[in-house]
Scaffold this motif. Structure first.
Motif, PDB file in Angstrom:
ATOM      1  N   LEU A  28       0.841  -1.202   0.000  1.00  0.00           N
ATOM      2  CA  LEU A  28       0.000   0.000   0.000  1.00  0.00           C
ATOM      3  C   LEU A  28       0.875   1.250   0.000  1.00  0.00           C
ATOM      4  O   LEU A  28       0.631   2.200  -0.763  1.00  0.00           O
ATOM      5  CB  LEU A  28      -0.926  -0.021   1.213  1.00  0.00           C
ATOM      6  CG  LEU A  28      -1.988   1.083   1.302  1.00  0.00           C
ATOM      7  CD1 LEU A  28      -3.231   0.564   2.015  1.00  0.00           C
ATOM      8  CD2 LEU A  28      -1.468   2.316   2.044  1.00  0.00           C
ATOM      9  N   HIS A  32       0.880   3.781  -3.347  1.00  0.00           N
ATOM     10  CA  HIS A  32       0.413   5.165  -3.236  1.00  0.00           C
ATOM     11  C   HIS A  32       1.566   6.156  -3.109  1.00  0.00           C
ATOM     12  O   HIS A  32       1.429   7.316  -3.518  1.00  0.00           O
ATOM     13  CB  HIS A  32      -0.551   5.280  -2.060  1.00  0.00           C
ATOM     14  CG  HIS A  32      -1.825   4.531  -2.282  1.00  0.00           C
ATOM     15  ND1 HIS A  32      -2.756   4.927  -3.218  1.00  0.00           N
ATOM     16  CD2 HIS A  32      -2.308   3.385  -1.731  1.00  0.00           C
ATOM     17  CE1 HIS A  32      -3.769   4.071  -3.215  1.00  0.00           C
ATOM     18  NE2 HIS A  32      -3.517   3.128  -2.326  1.00  0.00           N
ATOM     19  N   TRP A  64      -5.838  11.347  -3.838  1.00  0.00           N
ATOM     20  CA  TRP A  64      -6.392  10.088  -3.326  1.00  0.00           C
ATOM     21  C   TRP A  64      -5.294   9.239  -2.677  1.00  0.00           C
ATOM     22  O   TRP A  64      -5.491   8.677  -1.591  1.00  0.00           O
ATOM     23  CB  TRP A  64      -7.064   9.322  -4.458  1.00  0.00           C
ATOM     24  CG  TRP A  64      -7.414   7.903  -4.109  1.00  0.00           C
ATOM     25  CD1 TRP A  64      -6.812   6.771  -4.549  1.00  0.00           C
ATOM     26  CD2 TRP A  64      -8.449   7.472  -3.217  1.00  0.00           C
ATOM     27  NE1 TRP A  64      -7.391   5.657  -4.009  1.00  0.00           N
ATOM     28  CE2 TRP A  64      -8.411   6.059  -3.178  1.00  0.00           C
ATOM     29  CE3 TRP A  64      -9.408   8.133  -2.454  1.00  0.00           C
ATOM     30  CZ2 TRP A  64      -9.278   5.304  -2.414  1.00  0.00           C
ATOM     31  CZ3 TRP A  64     -10.280   7.382  -1.682  1.00  0.00           C
ATOM     32  CH2 TRP A  64     -10.217   5.986  -1.667  1.00  0.00           C
ATOM     33  N   SER A  65      -4.150   9.172  -3.328  1.00  0.00           N
ATOM     34  CA  SER A  65      -3.051   8.383  -2.773  1.00  0.00           C
ATOM     35  C   SER A  65      -2.532   8.994  -1.476  1.00  0.00           C
ATOM     36  O   SER A  65      -2.165   8.265  -0.542  1.00  0.00           O
ATOM     37  CB  SER A  65      -1.918   8.269  -3.795  1.00  0.00           C
ATOM     38  OG  SER A  65      -2.324   7.498  -4.910  1.00  0.00           O
ATOM     39  N   ARG A  68      -4.853   7.918   1.120  1.00  0.00           N
ATOM     40  CA  ARG A  68      -4.664   6.500   1.439  1.00  0.00           C
ATOM     41  C   ARG A  68      -3.410   6.279   2.279  1.00  0.00           C
ATOM     42  O   ARG A  68      -3.370   5.387   3.135  1.00  0.00           O
ATOM     43  CB  ARG A  68      -4.576   5.689   0.146  1.00  0.00           C
ATOM     44  CG  ARG A  68      -5.848   5.682  -0.653  1.00  0.00           C
ATOM     45  CD  ARG A  68      -6.902   4.773  -0.028  1.00  0.00           C
ATOM     46  NE  ARG A  68      -6.591   3.389  -0.316  1.00  0.00           N
ATOM     47  CZ  ARG A  68      -6.331   2.454   0.579  1.00  0.00           C
ATOM     48  NH1 ARG A  68      -6.326   2.762   1.858  1.00  0.00           N
ATOM     49  NH2 ARG A  68      -6.064   1.219   0.224  1.00  0.00           N
ATOM     50  N   THR A  71      -4.534   7.148   5.866  1.00  0.00           N
ATOM     51  CA  THR A  71      -5.460   6.205   6.506  1.00  0.00           C
ATOM     52  C   THR A  71      -4.919   4.780   6.530  1.00  0.00           C
ATOM     53  O   THR A  71      -5.130   4.045   7.496  1.00  0.00           O
ATOM     54  CB  THR A  71      -6.810   6.224   5.780  1.00  0.00           C
ATOM     55  OG1 THR A  71      -6.614   5.850   4.397  1.00  0.00           O
ATOM     56  CG2 THR A  71      -7.427   7.611   5.832  1.00  0.00           C
ATOM     57  N   ARG A  72      -4.268   4.366   5.452  1.00  0.00           N
ATOM     58  CA  ARG A  72      -3.664   3.029   5.339  1.00  0.00           C
ATOM     59  C   ARG A  72      -4.677   1.906   5.565  1.00  0.00           C
ATOM     60  O   ARG A  72      -4.355   0.864   6.133  1.00  0.00           O
ATOM     61  CB  ARG A  72      -2.495   2.873   6.307  1.00  0.00           C
ATOM     62  CG  ARG A  72      -1.391   3.880   6.082  1.00  0.00           C
ATOM     63  CD  ARG A  72      -0.184   3.601   6.951  1.00  0.00           C
ATOM     64  NE  ARG A  72       0.840   4.613   6.761  1.00  0.00           N
ATOM     65  CZ  ARG A  72       2.040   4.594   7.336  1.00  0.00           C
ATOM     66  NH1 ARG A  72       2.357   3.590   8.147  1.00  0.00           N
ATOM     67  NH2 ARG A  72       2.905   5.550   7.119  1.00  0.00           N
ATOM     68  N   MET A  78     -11.696  -0.116  -0.098  1.00  0.00           N
ATOM     69  CA  MET A  78     -10.629   0.826  -0.423  1.00  0.00           C
ATOM     70  C   MET A  78      -9.691   0.250  -1.483  1.00  0.00           C
ATOM     71  O   MET A  78      -9.226   0.964  -2.380  1.00  0.00           O
ATOM     72  CB  MET A  78      -9.848   1.185   0.840  1.00  0.00           C
ATOM     73  CG  MET A  78     -10.706   1.802   1.936  1.00  0.00           C
ATOM     74  SD  MET A  78     -11.520   3.329   1.397  1.00  0.00           S
ATOM     75  CE  MET A  78     -10.173   4.489   1.549  1.00  0.00           C
ATOM     76  N   THR A  79      -9.427  -1.048  -1.393  1.00  0.00           N
ATOM     77  CA  THR A  79      -8.587  -1.689  -2.412  1.00  0.00           C
ATOM     78  C   THR A  79      -9.266  -1.650  -3.775  1.00  0.00           C
ATOM     79  O   THR A  79      -8.609  -1.433  -4.807  1.00  0.00           O
ATOM     80  CB  THR A  79      -8.291  -3.144  -2.009  1.00  0.00           C
ATOM     81  OG1 THR A  79      -7.646  -3.164  -0.731  1.00  0.00           O
ATOM     82  CG2 THR A  79      -7.386  -3.814  -3.028  1.00  0.00           C
ATOM     83  N   ASP A  82      -8.811   1.730  -5.180  1.00  0.00           N
ATOM     84  CA  ASP A  82      -7.449   1.862  -5.719  1.00  0.00           C
ATOM     85  C   ASP A  82      -7.365   1.259  -7.115  1.00  0.00           C
ATOM     86  O   ASP A  82      -6.736   1.821  -8.022  1.00  0.00           O
ATOM     87  CB  ASP A  82      -6.448   1.152  -4.799  1.00  0.00           C
ATOM     88  CG  ASP A  82      -6.305   1.839  -3.454  1.00  0.00           C
ATOM     89  OD1 ASP A  82      -6.707   3.013  -3.341  1.00  0.00           O
ATOM     90  OD2 ASP A  82      -5.794   1.194  -2.523  1.00  0.00           O
TER      91      ASP A  82
END
Length: 282
Positions: A28, A32, A64-65, A68, A71-72, A78-79, A82
């Motif tokens: 992740l 990102h 967006w990245s 992410r 928040t992770r 969420m995936t 992505d």
């Protein structure tokens, strides 16, 4: 060896789970982080982007990245988002590249797509990551075809790199998880062995205790006989016969399951001289 099992509900795949969790987090960050770098690079030099719409799309993907990365979250939703963002970048190749020779060098879409392929292959099961990779490659081919034409799509070597990236990442994931499974199996075997050794030690201690009690019982009978205690000969003979029977049977064994105790108690009580009564047996 006494068969044992670990406590119900206890995880037997802790190493595998640890590896998967670490892979999910690491990929992740990689995916990102790369998207943010690409977005910042393209924003700093907008001349590399064919249209303002392409620049805007990369800015949105970069934001967006960044979100992410803060928040992770590794949730499926969420995936999936992505994945949608990656496909959108691939379809928007005509908005981001200038000229039909874009595929001869790295560009923003290939950086985003290639990183996503590796990340998805490392963090997800092959039956999930393979369709995702095929979809990303198809979206990139469709976007590239709008620039170079479908006849030139087979010459875009980046499409073949997607397959190579997915294969290498999947093999790496498989090997790593096999090692984790071996670690889990070894730890499970060690824990079972430790439990068995503990139980066997307790059983041996119990056997020694029963042997000592048996010795004390026989010794007390012999002492009474040797000291000439005022005990009727018939009673002493009965006690001696009972001790001999116990000696012949050996130390008592620990039974499995329920045990009937009424009859043994009646037999033992038959030799008592003290008044007694049974309650609740019959």
């Amino acid at each position: 060896m006494i068969p044992t099992e670990l406590t119900a509900g206890r995880r037997l795949d802790s190493a595998r789970r640890h590896i998967i969790d670490r892979a999910t987090t690491s990929t992740l960050l990689m995916r990102h982080g790369a998207n943010v770098i690409v977005a910042l690079t393209m924003a700093a030099d907008p001349a590399d982007i064919a249209t303002p719409a392409g620049t805007m799309l990369l800015v949105v993907v970069g934001l967006w990245s960044a979100y992410r990365l803060l928040t992770r979250s590794a949730s499926p939703v969420m995936t999936a988002l992505d994945f949608v963002a990656t496909v959108a970048v691939c379809l928007a190749v005509p908005l981001m590249v200038a000229g039909p020779d874009f595929h001869r060098s790295n560009c923003a879409p290939i950086a985003v797509a290639g990183t996503a392929v590796v990340a998805f292959a490392l963090s997800l099961r092959p039956r999930i990551s393979l369709p995702m990779t095929v979809t990303i490659a198809a979206a990139y081919a469709h976007g590239a075809a709008q620039v170079v034409g479908w006849s030139q799509v087979p010459e875009i070597f980046n499409l073949y790199y997607f397959a190579l990236q997915w294969t290498a990442s999947t093999v790496m994931r498989f090997v790593t998880l096999r090692v984790a499974d071996a670690v889990d199996a070894a730890r499970h075997a060690r824990e079972v062995m430790e439990v068995n050794e503990t139980v066997n030690a307790a059983v041996r201690a119990y056997d020694r205790e029963q042997t000592r009690l048996l010795h004390d019982t026989v010794a007390s009978t012999l002492m009474l006989a040797g000291q000439g205690a005022e005990i009727p000969a018939a009673g002493l003979a009965t006690q001696a016969r009972r001790d001999l029977d116990v000696l012949a049977d050996g130390p008592p064994q620990t039974p499995d399951g329920s045990v009937e105790v009424v009859e043994p108690l009646r037999e033992l009580a038959a030799h008592l001289r003290t008044p007694f009564s049974f309650t609740g047996f019959d």
